[in-house]
Design a protein around this motif. Sequence first.
Motif, PDB file in Angstrom:
ATOM      1  N   LEU A   8      69.913  27.419  56.412  1.00 51.91           N
ATOM      2  CA  LEU A   8      71.490  26.929  55.809  1.00 51.91           C
ATOM      3  C   LEU A   8      71.345  26.009  54.688  1.00 51.91           C
ATOM      4  N   ILE A   9      71.700  26.521  53.525  1.00 54.50           N
ATOM      5  CA  ILE A   9      71.539  26.069  52.214  1.00 54.50           C
ATOM      6  C   ILE A   9      72.894  25.543  51.776  1.00 54.50           C
ATOM      7  N   GLN A  10      73.036  24.181  51.394  1.00 54.21           N
ATOM      8  CA  GLN A  10      74.198  23.600  50.792  1.00 54.21           C
ATOM      9  C   GLN A  10      73.954  23.614  49.306  1.00 54.21           C
ATOM     10  N   ILE A  11      74.960  24.102  48.624  1.00 51.49           N
ATOM     11  CA  ILE A  11      74.708  24.231  46.974  1.00 51.49           C
ATOM     12  C   ILE A  11      75.228  22.572  46.662  1.00 51.49           C
ATOM     13  N   ALA A  12      74.376  21.874  46.266  1.00 52.88           N
ATOM     14  CA  ALA A  12      74.283  20.571  45.835  1.00 52.88           C
ATOM     15  C   ALA A  12      73.500  20.160  44.816  1.00 52.88           C
ATOM     16  N   GLU A  65      83.626  27.199  36.173  1.00 55.50           N
ATOM     17  CA  GLU A  65      84.884  26.571  35.831  1.00 55.50           C
ATOM     18  C   GLU A  65      84.829  25.473  36.227  1.00 55.50           C
ATOM     19  N   VAL A  66      85.241  24.384  35.415  1.00 57.22           N
ATOM     20  CA  VAL A  66      85.243  22.780  35.692  1.00 57.22           C
ATOM     21  C   VAL A  66      86.699  22.607  36.505  1.00 57.22           C
ATOM     22  N   VAL A  67      86.708  21.955  37.387  1.00 61.68           N
ATOM     23  CA  VAL A  67      87.924  21.697  38.360  1.00 61.68           C
ATOM     24  C   VAL A  67      88.331  20.276  38.182  1.00 61.68           C
ATOM     25  N   ALA A  68      89.629  19.797  38.470  1.00 59.09           N
ATOM     26  CA  ALA A  68      90.086  18.526  38.548  1.00 59.09           C
ATOM     27  C   ALA A  68      90.555  18.049  39.852  1.00 59.09           C
ATOM     28  N   ALA A  69      90.416  18.948  41.020  1.00 55.85           N
ATOM     29  CA  ALA A  69      90.942  18.617  42.214  1.00 55.85           C
ATOM     30  C   ALA A  69      90.278  19.706  43.178  1.00 55.85           C
ATOM     31  N   VAL A  70      89.893  19.219  44.314  1.00 57.54           N
ATOM     32  CA  VAL A  70      89.673  20.009  45.434  1.00 57.54           C
ATOM     33  C   VAL A  70      90.400  19.915  46.758  1.00 57.54           C
ATOM     34  N   TRP A 125      97.607  23.654  58.951  1.00 59.31           N
ATOM     35  CA  TRP A 125      96.287  22.795  58.627  1.00 59.31           C
ATOM     36  C   TRP A 125      96.781  21.425  58.030  1.00 59.31           C
ATOM     37  N   LEU A 126      96.049  20.482  58.598  1.00 61.15           N
ATOM     38  CA  LEU A 126      95.960  19.273  57.804  1.00 61.15           C
ATOM     39  C   LEU A 126      95.284  19.578  56.598  1.00 61.15           C
ATOM     40  N   THR A 127      95.402  18.548  55.504  1.00 61.53           N
ATOM     41  CA  THR A 127      94.848  18.769  54.257  1.00 61.53           C
ATOM     42  C   THR A 127      94.272  17.408  53.865  1.00 61.53           C
ATOM     43  N   ALA A 128      93.060  17.579  53.215  1.00 69.27           N
ATOM     44  CA  ALA A 128      92.378  16.507  52.130  1.00 69.27           C
ATOM     45  C   ALA A 128      92.464  16.761  50.839  1.00 69.27           C
ATOM     46  N   THR A 129      92.784  16.088  49.894  1.00 75.81           N
ATOM     47  CA  THR A 129      92.806  16.444  48.590  1.00 75.81           C
ATOM     48  C   THR A 129      91.871  15.511  47.729  1.00 75.81           C
ATOM     49  N   SER A 130      91.054  15.565  46.772  1.00 74.00           N
ATOM     50  CA  SER A 130      90.288  14.792  46.149  1.00 74.00           C
ATOM     51  C   SER A 130      90.391  15.101  44.560  1.00 74.00           C
ATOM     52  N   THR A 131      91.086  14.037  43.803  1.00 68.39           N
ATOM     53  CA  THR A 131      91.546  14.575  42.577  1.00 68.39           C
ATOM     54  C   THR A 131      90.703  13.623  41.458  1.00 68.39           C
ATOM     55  N   GLU A 151      83.871  15.790  52.234  1.00 66.17           N
ATOM     56  CA  GLU A 151      83.415  17.069  51.500  1.00 66.17           C
ATOM     57  C   GLU A 151      84.443  17.311  50.325  1.00 66.17           C
ATOM     58  N   ALA A 152      85.383  16.936  50.398  1.00 61.74           N
ATOM     59  CA  ALA A 152      86.353  17.298  49.285  1.00 61.74           C
ATOM     60  C   ALA A 152      85.775  16.330  48.033  1.00 61.74           C
ATOM     61  N   ALA A 153      85.422  15.321  48.075  1.00 56.84           N
ATOM     62  CA  ALA A 153      84.972  14.285  47.171  1.00 56.84           C
ATOM     63  C   ALA A 153      83.389  14.713  46.421  1.00 56.84           C
ATOM     64  N   ARG A 154      82.666  15.387  47.546  1.00 58.35           N
ATOM     65  CA  ARG A 154      81.476  15.635  47.125  1.00 58.35           C
ATOM     66  C   ARG A 154      81.646  17.108  46.357  1.00 58.35           C
ATOM     67  N   GLN A 155      82.441  18.157  46.880  1.00 57.30           N
ATOM     68  CA  GLN A 155      82.583  19.152  46.003  1.00 57.30           C
ATOM     69  C   GLN A 155      83.474  18.807  44.553  1.00 57.30           C
ATOM     70  N   LEU A 156      84.225  17.842  44.645  1.00 58.81           N
ATOM     71  CA  LEU A 156      84.941  17.402  43.246  1.00 58.81           C
ATOM     72  C   LEU A 156      83.727  16.950  42.431  1.00 58.81           C
ATOM     73  N   ALA A 157      82.756  16.044  42.875  1.00 56.56           N
ATOM     74  CA  ALA A 157      81.831  15.623  42.134  1.00 56.56           C
ATOM     75  C   ALA A 157      80.813  16.319  41.430  1.00 56.56           C
ATOM     76  N   LEU A 158      80.519  17.627  42.327  1.00 55.56           N
ATOM     77  CA  LEU A 158      79.929  18.683  41.767  1.00 55.56           C
ATOM     78  C   LEU A 158      80.426  19.461  40.598  1.00 55.56           C
ATOM     79  N   TRP A 159      81.871  19.821  40.795  1.00 56.00           N
ATOM     80  CA  TRP A 159      82.415  20.746  39.865  1.00 56.00           C
ATOM     81  C   TRP A 159      83.330  20.213  38.809  1.00 56.00           C
ATOM     82  N   SER A 160      83.581  18.890  38.861  1.00 52.44           N
ATOM     83  CA  SER A 160      84.510  18.201  37.828  1.00 52.44           C
ATOM     84  C   SER A 160      83.758  17.873  36.636  1.00 52.44           C
TER      85      SER A 160
END
Length: 490
Positions: A321-325, A352-357, A387-393, A423-432
Amino acid sequence: MNDVNFLAWLKNPLAIPLVLIEVAVRVSGVETTKYFSTGVFVTGPADTPSNLAYEPIVSTGVQFSEQLSLDGEASLSTGDIELSNANGERDGWLGAGSVWTNRPVRAWIGDPRWPRADFRMIFNGIVADIAPKGRDMLALKLRDKMQRLNAPATESKLASSLNADAVLPLSFGEVHNITPLLVDPVMLQYQVHDGACESIFEVRDNGLPVAAVAVNSTGKLTLNANPVGAITVSVQGDKPGAYVNTIAALVKRLVTGYGSAADRFTSADLDIASLAAFDAAHQQPVGLYLQGRTNVISACQSLTASVGAQMALSRLGQLRLIQIALPAPGTPTEIRPAHIVGYTLEPTVRPEVVAAVKLGFCKNWTVQPGLQTSIPAQHKELFATEWLTATSTNASAQTIYRQTLDPAQQDTMLLRRVDAEAEAARQLALWSSPRMVYEFEGLPEMLMLELGQPIVIYNQRFGMEAGVPGIVISLAPNWESAHCKVGILV
């Protein structure tokens, strides 16, 4: 043959690369093994197998590719092996008497002057099929072993007069408010899992808790009274021995315990150390409920994608199992101009650069809008929400790149808000921030790279003078030329 000696041989201009192929095939109803090679090779009396001549009919060795997907979808390695059929003497291999489909195939590389035991495995997969390649060639189409997981997790059916074709459900980890399968309407019996589960801990009728007798050893429950409306249940699921609820543990359980019995993975198909390391780093509890004919590979991908990871196989055919990080875990390998053929380093993809996950978590498996029972309004709202949701911006990225702060939701099997937010914060840091995929043709040292491996690349172009960290996301080795096309994300 250790890594140092093997690499020295790859770099030696006097090396004579020889590829050995061993492939299973069903001939006239009998399972057998055929032995092919790219040149003349006969095993010695002390080798295993001994005194065996490989047929020197392989024209191109083994050509295949390995790739991690940036969108999280499972990516199967592909390639082929070309076999000589110049005089038509192997035309019969295309007939019904020879069955190659879904048979194991393995490949090794070495030197004809070596003993068989010193050859290095470079591929361990399966044959998708055999096909003609023009008049004088045949091609064994390769797939990695994950193709074995491309089958329903279960085809066990209820087999009763009520609903004979209903597939028995499967529960993994903790799942909330699932719709159980009605097994016996007279006895008011339902099933939440085909086998033993950890706990059936909450039974509701139209959202209102009701009494029931649960038998965890069979995954069944019996209501104490006739239902008024929809019956839902919360469950801690699959328990073949010890109950588990983390991603790596559940993937391991799925690939070894479900799907076609003949194609299930064994411990030999698992990279135990790699899976243990992933499990130690990702202890977030998850839950997955399967109804119908969900494939094992799809079920596993639902779990791994919850933390931006995916399944991949090593060249030994073992599951990882490999995480893109970024930075990727582990000690990075340095890639310098001396490791790259000429000026082949080039940018290929700019994600693509993202501003939110935005991640969905804690799935409500049975959405029930408009419940009229006497439960608190807050609970009714929860039962009406899937679903409950979590958003990082990142407001700065939104301003600079003019991206939305309300992105499309990515659904996960995570259960807790704290894990979804992390996890939302981690992905945002990766792709923002701007990222780039580069590819290059690498010299022999690059044949030792593996998917997911951390690297630091140095080059006079692309701002890499001081070194830039990255992760290996694609490999296309050419063992005969001792070169490898490498893709990296930086």
